[in-house]
Scaffold this active site. Structure first.
Site, PDB file in Angstrom:
ATOM      1  N   ASP A 137      29.630  39.792 -27.587  1.00 13.81           N
ATOM      2  CA  ASP A 137      28.575  39.508 -26.618  1.00 13.81           C
ATOM      3  C   ASP A 137      28.331  38.008 -26.508  1.00 13.81           C
ATOM      4  O   ASP A 137      28.244  37.444 -25.419  1.00 13.81           O
ATOM      5  CB  ASP A 137      27.290  40.224 -27.038  1.00 13.81           C
ATOM      6  CG  ASP A 137      26.212  40.188 -25.968  1.00 13.81           C
ATOM      7  OD1 ASP A 137      26.474  40.691 -24.858  1.00 13.81           O
ATOM      8  OD2 ASP A 137      25.116  39.666 -26.234  1.00 13.81           O
ATOM      9  N   SER A 152      31.695  41.448 -15.202  1.00 12.51           N
ATOM     10  CA  SER A 152      32.565  40.914 -16.242  1.00 12.51           C
ATOM     11  C   SER A 152      33.955  40.618 -15.671  1.00 12.51           C
ATOM     12  O   SER A 152      34.065  39.811 -14.731  1.00 12.51           O
ATOM     13  CB  SER A 152      32.621  41.904 -17.415  1.00 12.51           C
ATOM     14  OG  SER A 152      33.277  41.350 -18.530  1.00 12.51           O
ATOM     15  N   HIS A 195      25.845  40.268 -22.380  1.00  7.42           N
ATOM     16  CA  HIS A 195      26.927  40.716 -21.514  1.00  7.42           C
ATOM     17  C   HIS A 195      26.790  42.199 -21.224  1.00  7.42           C
ATOM     18  O   HIS A 195      27.358  43.050 -21.908  1.00  7.42           O
ATOM     19  CB  HIS A 195      28.262  40.420 -22.205  1.00  7.42           C
ATOM     20  CG  HIS A 195      29.433  40.409 -21.278  1.00  7.42           C
ATOM     21  ND1 HIS A 195      29.629  39.427 -20.329  1.00  7.42           N
ATOM     22  CD2 HIS A 195      30.485  41.260 -21.145  1.00  7.42           C
ATOM     23  CE1 HIS A 195      30.754  39.662 -19.667  1.00  7.42           C
ATOM     24  NE2 HIS A 195      31.282  40.786 -20.139  1.00  7.42           N
TER      25      HIS A 195
END
Length: 328
Positions: A273, A176, A307
């Site tokens: 997400d 991320s 994610h």
């Protein structure tokens, strides 16, 4: 799997160490550090204020540093045979995501992923939303994460542990925000890392009217900088954005191993997400297209889900990193 065409299933111490000047960037191979000191000590602007060295593999340090207004920490995961082998090892710098910390990958399973493998894994704090940057402004004291990692931590690691202090001795990977940090560091500090991986990390800062820049500014203002921002608001430091933007640094990835992971089906009920991984996927596709047009090999995976850290992709990535770097 082809480097650019995935299968259906696979649809990122001391004088002997690096000099500070070299740590600040530039290309080329850096000379190997001298033998590691008998005891891990201070240096390169880092003063150890807390340590944990009782575990056979996972050693922990917390530092006082002028780069950060609080005392950041790092986990250093050593190979199983480190204490008796006498060998040097390649190093993976593994960067956590937003609202995570230096313990994140230990919680996820990094010890098991690297069991028996000849690699040191360095997992530093990067701030709740530090974005692996020296911010344009801060109202809470220094939060210069880029300086801490590149100019202080890397030479400190090379001085205190048996590493290969050179291009072919280092990889950087992350999830991320950390995936973005990995792509950014690999490009800006070309001579530091021979492999770069981004697991659900954004690769394009300016697309969709600069969504990632706005997100970095908003999250850093709220959670990291007391209203300050990474890139400047309301007007950006445009030169800094360009310098950090992977899609504007394509040639900086030539001759590196590049590994990318993105999800194709984020949870439609979870706005966070969906917004994150949808943008990650689009940005990674843009990045991959530019790499392909430039003839730069890269391995990419688009996989179901949103994610989150994909353990199987982390294992695959670690094996690929070991295959690319100088052997222990």
């Amino acid at each position: 799997m082809s480097a650019q065409h995935p299968s259906r299933r696979n649809l990122l111490k001391a004088a002997g160490g690096l000099s500070t000047a070299l740590a600040l960037g530039g290309a080329g191979v850096v000379a190997a550090a001298g033998p590691a000191a008998a005891a891990v000590g201070d240096g390169f602007g880092l003063r150890i204020v807390e340590r944990g060295e009782t575990d056979h593999r996972m050693w922990y340090y917390r530092f006082s540093t002028s780069a950060i207004g609080w005392n950041p920490a790092v986990n250093v995961l050593l190979p199983d045979d480190y204490h008796w082998s006498g060998r040097r090892y390649p190093v993976l710098y593994l960067l956590h995501g937003g609202e995570q910390d230096f313990i994140t990958f230990d919680r996820e399973g990094i010890r098991a992923w690297t069991a028996g493998k000849p690699i040191i894994v360095v997992m530093p704090d990067g701030g709740r939303t530090g974005w692996y940057s020296n911010p344009v402004s801060s109202n809470v004291g220094p939060r210069n994460w880029e300086h801490f990692h590149i100019a202080q931590l890397i030479p400190w690691i090379d001085a205190n542990f048996r590493t290969y202090a050179e291009y072919d001795g280092r990889a950087v990977s992350g999830f991320s925000m950390g995936g973005f940090g990995a792509l950014k560091y690999a490009a800006k500090y070309y001579g530091h890392f021979a492999s770069v991986s981004s697991h659900s990390g954004p690769a394009s800062l300016r697309r969709d009217n600069g969504m990632v820049v706005h997100w970095a500014n908003a999250t850093s203002a709220a959670l990291e900088l007391g209203g300050g921002t990474v890139y400047g608001a309301p007007f950006w430091d445009e030169a800094r954005v360009s310098a950090d933007n992977p899609v504007q640094r394509i040639e900086s990835y030539r001759h590196k191993r590049v590994f990318l992971v993105a999800g194709t089906s984020p949870d439609p009920v979870n706005w966070f997400d969906t917004a994150n991984e949808t943008h990650v996927l689009a940005g990674q596709r843009e990045f991959r297209s530019l790499l392909g047009n430039a003839g730069i090999p890269h391995e990419w995976h688009e996989l179901p889900g949103g994610h989150f850290i994909r353990h199987d992709m982390m294992r695959r990535d670690i094996d690929g990193i070991i295959g690319r770097l100088r052997k222990a």
